[in-house]
Motif scaffolding. Sequence first.
Motif, PDB file in Angstrom:
ATOM      1  N   SER A 295       0.906  -1.048  -0.196  1.00  0.00           N
ATOM      2  CA  SER A 295      -0.077  -0.007   0.171  1.00  0.00           C
ATOM      3  C   SER A 295       0.933   1.174  -0.037  1.00  0.00           C
ATOM      4  O   SER A 295       0.604   2.355  -0.584  1.00  0.00           O
ATOM      5  N   LEU A 296       2.145   1.185   0.741  1.00  0.00           N
ATOM      6  CA  LEU A 296       2.993   2.201   0.807  1.00  0.00           C
ATOM      7  C   LEU A 296       3.531   2.362  -0.705  1.00  0.00           C
ATOM      8  O   LEU A 296       3.837   3.416  -1.293  1.00  0.00           O
ATOM      9  N   ALA A 297       3.990   1.213  -1.087  1.00  0.00           N
ATOM     10  CA  ALA A 297       4.830   1.353  -2.230  1.00  0.00           C
ATOM     11  C   ALA A 297       4.123   1.730  -3.557  1.00  0.00           C
ATOM     12  O   ALA A 297       4.784   2.340  -4.334  1.00  0.00           O
ATOM     13  N   PHE A 298       2.940   1.416  -3.693  1.00  0.00           N
ATOM     14  CA  PHE A 298       1.945   1.933  -4.667  1.00  0.00           C
ATOM     15  C   PHE A 298       1.328   3.321  -4.542  1.00  0.00           C
ATOM     16  O   PHE A 298       0.533   3.510  -5.330  1.00  0.00           O
ATOM     17  N   SER A 299       1.559   3.918  -3.652  1.00  0.00           N
ATOM     18  CA  SER A 299       0.944   5.204  -3.142  1.00  0.00           C
ATOM     19  C   SER A 299       0.907   6.177  -4.111  1.00  0.00           C
ATOM     20  O   SER A 299       0.208   7.153  -4.254  1.00  0.00           O
ATOM     21  N   ASN A 300       1.965   6.315  -5.070  1.00  0.00           N
ATOM     22  CA  ASN A 300       2.070   7.104  -6.065  1.00  0.00           C
ATOM     23  C   ASN A 300       1.669   6.719  -7.343  1.00  0.00           C
ATOM     24  O   ASN A 300       1.708   7.665  -8.337  1.00  0.00           O
ATOM     25  N   ALA A 301       1.275   5.572  -7.628  1.00  0.00           N
ATOM     26  CA  ALA A 301       0.827   5.061  -8.860  1.00  0.00           C
ATOM     27  C   ALA A 301      -0.149   5.945  -9.471  1.00  0.00           C
ATOM     28  O   ALA A 301      -0.228   6.129 -10.862  1.00  0.00           O
ATOM     29  N   VAL A 302      -1.225   6.193  -8.937  1.00  0.00           N
ATOM     30  CA  VAL A 302      -2.392   6.822  -9.740  1.00  0.00           C
ATOM     31  C   VAL A 302      -1.986   8.365 -10.044  1.00  0.00           C
ATOM     32  O   VAL A 302      -2.313   8.604 -11.170  1.00  0.00           O
ATOM     33  N   LEU A 303      -1.188   9.017  -9.344  1.00  0.00           N
ATOM     34  CA  LEU A 303      -0.761  10.382  -9.767  1.00  0.00           C
ATOM     35  C   LEU A 303       0.280  10.131 -11.025  1.00  0.00           C
ATOM     36  O   LEU A 303       0.338  10.873 -11.900  1.00  0.00           O
ATOM     37  N   LEU A 304       1.364   9.104 -11.159  1.00  0.00           N
ATOM     38  CA  LEU A 304       2.029   8.886 -12.234  1.00  0.00           C
ATOM     39  C   LEU A 304       1.389   8.636 -13.389  1.00  0.00           C
ATOM     40  O   LEU A 304       1.491   9.085 -14.490  1.00  0.00           O
ATOM     41  N   VAL A 305       0.243   8.110 -13.299  1.00  0.00           N
ATOM     42  CA  VAL A 305      -0.861   7.681 -14.332  1.00  0.00           C
ATOM     43  C   VAL A 305      -1.377   9.134 -14.826  1.00  0.00           C
ATOM     44  O   VAL A 305      -1.611   9.367 -16.225  1.00  0.00           O
ATOM     45  N   CYS A 306      -1.867   9.735 -14.216  1.00  0.00           N
ATOM     46  CA  CYS A 306      -2.432  11.098 -14.513  1.00  0.00           C
ATOM     47  C   CYS A 306      -1.445  12.232 -14.712  1.00  0.00           C
ATOM     48  O   CYS A 306      -1.805  13.042 -16.005  1.00  0.00           O
ATOM     49  N   GLU A 307      -0.389  12.364 -14.015  1.00  0.00           N
ATOM     50  CA  GLU A 307       0.361  13.660 -14.172  1.00  0.00           C
ATOM     51  C   GLU A 307       1.427  13.257 -15.178  1.00  0.00           C
ATOM     52  O   GLU A 307       1.854  14.213 -15.963  1.00  0.00           O
ATOM     53  N   LYS A 308       1.987  12.021 -15.195  1.00  0.00           N
ATOM     54  CA  LYS A 308       3.210  11.721 -16.151  1.00  0.00           C
ATOM     55  C   LYS A 308       2.650  10.764 -17.107  1.00  0.00           C
ATOM     56  O   LYS A 308       3.356  10.517 -18.208  1.00  0.00           O
ATOM     57  N   HIS A 309       1.149  10.366 -17.305  1.00  0.00           N
ATOM     58  CA  HIS A 309       0.887   9.763 -18.345  1.00  0.00           C
ATOM     59  C   HIS A 309       1.509   8.358 -18.658  1.00  0.00           C
ATOM     60  O   HIS A 309       1.519   8.097 -19.598  1.00  0.00           O
ATOM     61  N   VAL A 310       1.888   7.682 -17.410  1.00  0.00           N
ATOM     62  CA  VAL A 310       2.465   6.435 -17.389  1.00  0.00           C
ATOM     63  C   VAL A 310       1.670   5.210 -17.435  1.00  0.00           C
ATOM     64  O   VAL A 310       0.649   5.374 -16.713  1.00  0.00           O
ATOM     65  N   ARG A 311       1.909   4.358 -18.031  1.00  0.00           N
ATOM     66  CA  ARG A 311       1.028   3.018 -18.085  1.00  0.00           C
ATOM     67  C   ARG A 311       0.802   2.340 -16.571  1.00  0.00           C
ATOM     68  O   ARG A 311       1.791   2.440 -16.131  1.00  0.00           O
ATOM     69  N   PRO A 312      -0.285   1.797 -16.497  1.00  0.00           N
ATOM     70  CA  PRO A 312      -0.705   1.360 -15.082  1.00  0.00           C
ATOM     71  C   PRO A 312       0.282   0.434 -14.324  1.00  0.00           C
ATOM     72  O   PRO A 312       1.015   0.562 -13.415  1.00  0.00           O
ATOM     73  N   LEU A 313       0.921  -0.592 -15.436  1.00  0.00           N
ATOM     74  CA  LEU A 313       1.925  -1.498 -14.728  1.00  0.00           C
ATOM     75  C   LEU A 313       3.218  -0.638 -14.438  1.00  0.00           C
ATOM     76  O   LEU A 313       3.963  -1.276 -13.396  1.00  0.00           O
ATOM     77  N   ASN A 314       3.663   0.097 -15.411  1.00  0.00           N
ATOM     78  CA  ASN A 314       4.851   0.929 -15.157  1.00  0.00           C
ATOM     79  C   ASN A 314       4.716   1.820 -14.101  1.00  0.00           C
ATOM     80  O   ASN A 314       5.727   2.054 -13.150  1.00  0.00           O
ATOM     81  N   ALA A 315       3.431   2.555 -13.845  1.00  0.00           N
ATOM     82  CA  ALA A 315       3.359   3.289 -12.737  1.00  0.00           C
ATOM     83  C   ALA A 315       3.351   2.444 -11.563  1.00  0.00           C
ATOM     84  O   ALA A 315       3.992   3.042 -10.413  1.00  0.00           O
ATOM     85  N   LEU A 316       2.962   1.467 -11.245  1.00  0.00           N
ATOM     86  CA  LEU A 316       2.908   0.638 -10.097  1.00  0.00           C
ATOM     87  C   LEU A 316       4.645   0.138  -9.611  1.00  0.00           C
ATOM     88  O   LEU A 316       5.077   0.432  -8.505  1.00  0.00           O
ATOM     89  N   LEU A 317       5.202  -0.015 -10.884  1.00  0.00           N
ATOM     90  CA  LEU A 317       6.813  -0.387 -10.648  1.00  0.00           C
ATOM     91  C   LEU A 317       7.624   0.864 -10.319  1.00  0.00           C
ATOM     92  O   LEU A 317       8.288   0.992  -9.737  1.00  0.00           O
TER      93      LEU A 317
END
Length: 267
Positions: free
Chosen positions: A164-186
Amino acid sequence: MSNEIEKDFNLGGTVESALSGQYELSVTKVFKEAWDCTIKHFFSFTPAIILLAILQVVIFFIALNMQVFDITSVFEQLAQTGTIPAGFMQALYIANFSYEVISAPFFAGVCLMAMSHAAGLKTKTRQITSGLQFTVMIIFVTLISLLLQGIANLLLPVISIYLSLAFSNAVLLVCEKHVRPLNALLLSLRAVNRKIFQIAIIYAVLMGLFLAALMFYGVGLLFVLPFYFHVKGIIYRNMFGIRLKIVTTNQHNGDDDQNNNSQVFNA
């Protein structure tokens, strides 16, 4: 006559600095700035958080009612026998899962608003819908995150907390950096790992604040919730940076008069 000049720049860290751990993350500085943002934007930001909370509660109870047709009987049985009906805990889990997934685009909108505050920008309540343009990717990244956390919780709960801590920035990476979901999680996982100790302290304090707020009949949540979102926005800015755009408008009046007007936007 007017001419517009646009210039992009990055505020805070970068993806490269996030992955290398070369970003600043002082616990005290993050909390101080988050509190300043909370006070500054309290009246403009709180309505969006209230709308999000109402939406999540409505989705939760709709999902629960679709599985448990008479919730009052559940509480009556609990009061009389001290036992919970079979399947009720599973119904709670599914209802919780449902509200997190369905409301994810609006949750992302609130996160984007807090991120804008961390960049020194003002927001309006209607910007809670700003995540809707990324609905499919946001729901996808939320689904994967929740599924991985659920599986980890069956094996060892502490792993679920870590994810839950490790993935806490994934949503913003998808929206702000337009990163694909799997890449955002990683990307989020790799960046968080660089300063997992500081991030764990920050979120542990936030959890303590949530519990303290609930002790005061939930009134404290009016401050804790916006504070939580601002902490997320500041951490994201320090880790990955925020792309901003300066638009300067030059207006010429006659031969010699010239007015310059500059505005900053999310890129």
